[in-house]
Design an enzyme around this catalytic site. Structure first.
Site, PDB file in Angstrom:
ATOM      1  N   GLU A   1      -6.744  73.385  46.588  1.00 58.25           N
ATOM      2  CA  GLU A   1      -5.873  73.507  47.769  1.00 58.25           C
ATOM      3  C   GLU A   1      -6.711  73.563  49.030  1.00 58.25           C
ATOM      4  OE1 GLU A   1      -2.690  72.488  47.827  1.00 58.25           O
ATOM      5  OE2 GLU A   1      -2.263  74.017  46.309  1.00 58.25           O
TER       6      GLU A   1
ATOM      7  N   ASP B   1      -1.117  64.175  48.711  1.00 62.45           N
ATOM      8  CA  ASP B   1       0.292  64.087  48.321  1.00 62.45           C
ATOM      9  C   ASP B   1       0.714  62.649  48.055  1.00 62.45           C
ATOM     10  OD1 ASP B   1       0.020  66.727  48.984  1.00 62.45           O
ATOM     11  OD2 ASP B   1       1.117  66.572  50.877  1.00 62.45           O
TER      12      ASP B   1
ATOM     13  N   TYR C   1      -2.220  74.949  59.813  1.00 64.40           N
ATOM     14  CA  TYR C   1      -2.909  73.878  59.079  1.00 64.40           C
ATOM     15  C   TYR C   1      -3.990  73.262  59.970  1.00 64.40           C
ATOM     16  CZ  TYR C   1      -3.257  69.831  55.912  1.00 64.40           C
ATOM     17  OH  TYR C   1      -3.703  68.865  55.030  1.00 64.40           O
TER      18      TYR C   1
ATOM     19  N   SER D   1       6.155  68.012  48.531  1.00 62.97           N
ATOM     20  CA  SER D   1       5.872  66.658  49.031  1.00 62.97           C
ATOM     21  C   SER D   1       7.063  65.710  49.020  1.00 62.97           C
ATOM     22  CB  SER D   1       4.714  66.039  48.250  1.00 62.97           C
ATOM     23  OG  SER D   1       3.567  66.773  48.482  1.00 62.97           O
ATOM     24  N   SER D   2       8.193  66.193  49.490  1.00 60.54           N
ATOM     25  CA  SER D   2       9.332  65.285  49.622  1.00 60.54           C
ATOM     26  C   SER D   2       9.020  64.201  50.649  1.00 60.54           C
ATOM     27  CB  SER D   2      10.598  66.051  50.010  1.00 60.54           C
ATOM     28  OG  SER D   2      10.390  66.778  51.193  1.00 60.54           O
ATOM     29  N   SER D   3       8.257  64.526  51.688  1.00 66.89           N
ATOM     30  CA  SER D   3       7.968  63.482  52.686  1.00 66.89           C
ATOM     31  C   SER D   3       7.009  62.430  52.150  1.00 66.89           C
ATOM     32  CB  SER D   3       7.476  64.060  54.006  1.00 66.89           C
ATOM     33  OG  SER D   3       6.791  65.239  53.826  1.00 66.89           O
TER      34      SER D   3
ATOM     35  N   ASP E   1      -8.578  68.614  50.292  1.00 68.22           N
ATOM     36  CA  ASP E   1      -8.536  67.146  50.473  1.00 68.22           C
ATOM     37  C   ASP E   1      -9.107  66.722  51.821  1.00 68.22           C
ATOM     38  OD1 ASP E   1      -6.238  67.961  51.910  1.00 68.22           O
ATOM     39  OD2 ASP E   1      -4.906  66.461  51.004  1.00 68.22           O
TER      40      ASP E   1
ATOM     41  N   GLY F   1       7.011  72.504  49.961  1.00 65.20           N
ATOM     42  CA  GLY F   1       5.625  72.203  49.588  1.00 65.20           C
ATOM     43  C   GLY F   1       5.526  71.342  48.344  1.00 65.20           C
TER      44      GLY F   1
ATOM     45  N   SER G   1      21.473  57.431  54.044  1.00 64.84           N
ATOM     46  CA  SER G   1      21.006  58.551  53.226  1.00 64.84           C
ATOM     47  C   SER G   1      22.194  59.178  52.515  1.00 64.84           C
ATOM     48  CB  SER G   1      20.318  59.598  54.107  1.00 64.84           C
ATOM     49  OG  SER G   1      20.328  60.845  53.435  1.00 64.84           O
TER      50      SER G   1
HETATM   51  C1  GLA Z   1      -0.361  69.741  52.432  1.00 61.72           C
HETATM   52  C2  GLA Z   1      -1.056  68.453  52.865  1.00 61.72           C
HETATM   53  C3  GLA Z   1      -2.101  68.027  51.820  1.00 61.72           C
HETATM   54  C4  GLA Z   1      -3.056  69.173  51.510  1.00 61.72           C
HETATM   55  C5  GLA Z   1      -2.271  70.452  51.187  1.00 61.72           C
HETATM   56  C6  GLA Z   1      -3.168  71.652  51.011  1.00 61.72           C
HETATM   57  O1  GLA Z   1       0.383  69.500  51.260  1.00 61.72           O
HETATM   58  O2  GLA Z   1      -0.101  67.421  52.996  1.00 61.72           O
HETATM   59  O3  GLA Z   1      -2.790  66.897  52.296  1.00 61.72           O
HETATM   60  O4  GLA Z   1      -3.956  69.382  52.550  1.00 61.72           O
HETATM   61  O5  GLA Z   1      -1.327  70.750  52.196  1.00 61.72           O
HETATM   62  O6  GLA Z   1      -3.952  71.507  49.881  1.00 61.72           O
END
Ligand code: GLA
Length: 384
Positions: free
Chosen positions: A32, A170, A222, A124-126, A35, A122, A66
């Protein structure tokens, strides 16, 4: 006829046969905030995703529908701008725009979109939305464009068009995932290896708990973390001039890291130990040693909680409650942090006990109803 085909015909009766694509969300098992430090990550694609049905329409307009929002939106291919009123369309717009920047001749199309990745959690729907869009555009136009290039393009859509400074994990996981495998990715070279996940055969499940805390602070924090990591690199370069990112700093330099100013030392220690946990974790997984793999998950949480400081009291509580359930091998927050989800390795025979006790105690202490999902490792984006 599938539901999506039928929905497509209903919304766009004049269009031809649609092409169907699906791209999954992901849960990150280990690695985590590594990346964007050119390090290692170990996510798996999940069995929740975004499905699209689309066909070219011979016009200069992109028409989106949608099903989840029961909303329609259109934009001209000639001038693709980001929308402040129909924000859900920006991912689609961004991917279209990125193809245009590479001189691909985008045509008008009709598209129906549906998804079941919990949003803002968290998972990753996007990224799933961007990757599904890219795969659909490539198929509809017959463009010859490599999968890895397509992953990079979707990351640019997210960074430059949507305006979120994420890493590449993601989108990569959503594109390259495979059934019953997790993805070990080197975020510098983009070399990757699909590693079989022995969880099910050993009687374990990958359990995700949604804290239901919306990831409020996530964008600014972030960016601060990214900056802190860069600052740490600059200071470390005085002693280690050859390093380019924290990826280049091995655990043998932990002593040196201690000399950095307090916060930077913590941030760097997290990234350096986390990269090591991914490498070790993969060895253990390959050897079928789930106990050690589970311990790496929990160690990752401690590091995110105390060194990288991207957890929150609710995520910490979910981890503590999970670890109290007999047989649970490990638990950690997953994704960017400040809310969202935890991931735990739970014996399958304990699943109902786990759900019952953890969600009950969590509700009692936070007044929040956690939601539980049991995910299996799923294929990456594909045509249906
Ligand atoms: C989000 C970002 C990823 C990664 C994570 C943390 O999901 O989109 O690229 O940096 O946070 O690991």
């Amino acid at each position: 006829m599938t539901n999506m085909q039928a929905e497509f015909k209903r919304r766009f009766p004049l269009s031809g046969e649609p092409t169907l694509v699906r791209a999954p969300g992901r849960v990150n098992l280990l690695g985590e905030h590594t990346d964007y430090n050119e390090g290692f990550v170990f996510p798996m694609a999940i069995d929740a995703g975004i499905t699209m049905a689309g066909a070219l329409n011979g016009s200069g307009l992109v028409n989106l529908y949608s099903l989840d929002y029961d909303a329609k939106a259109s934009f001209p291919v000639e001038e693709i701008l980001s929308s402040t009123t129909e924000k859900w369309t920006n991912y689609f717009r961004g991917v279209c725009k990125e193809f245009q920047l590479l001189d691909f001749a985008l045509q008008g199309m009709d598209v129906v979109i549906q998804g079941n990745v919990p949003q803002g959690a968290g998972l990753s729907s996007s990224a799933a939305l961007e990757v599904a869009t890219a795969v659909l555009l490539r198929a509809l136009h017959g463009w010859d464009y490599d999968d890895v290039d397509l992953v990079k393009l979707t990351q640019r859509a997210e960074n430059d068009f949507v305006g979120v400074a994420s890493g590449i994990m993601d989108q990569f996981a959503s594109m390259m995932g495979r059934k019953d495998h997790a993805l070990f990715l080197d975020c510098r070279s983009l070399d990757y290896e699909l590693i079989p996940t022995p969880f099910e055969e050993q009687g374990y499940a990958v359990v995700v708990l949604n804290s239901r805390v919306q990831r409020g602070l996530v964008d600014s924090a972030y960016n601060t973390r990214r900056q802190e990591c860069n600052d740490a690199v600059k200071l470390l370069q005085r002693e280690l001039p050859a390093i380019r990112s924290l990826r280049d700093v091995g655990v043998e330099y932990l002593q040196l890291i201690q000399n950095l100013p307090g916060t930077l030392a913590q941030r760097a220690r997290h990234v350096v130990t986390e990269n090591d946990r991914v490498l070790q974790g993969i060895k253990w997984l390959k050897a079928g040693d789930l106990d050690s793999f589970g311990r790496a998950l929990t160690a990752s949480h401690r590091s995110l909680q105390h060194d990288f400081e991207v957890s929150c009291p609710e995520l910490d509580l979910l981890v503590e409650l999970a670890l109290k359930v007999p047989g649970v091998l490990g638990s950690r927050m997953t994704g960017a942090g400040f809310g969202g989800c935890t991931v735990s390795l739970v014996p399958r025979r304990q699943l109902s006990l786990f759900e019952e006790t953890v969600t009950k105690d969590y509700l009692a202490q936070t007044n929040l109803q956690a939601e539980m999902y049991v995910f299996s490792a799923s294929p990456g984006a594909r045509l249906l």
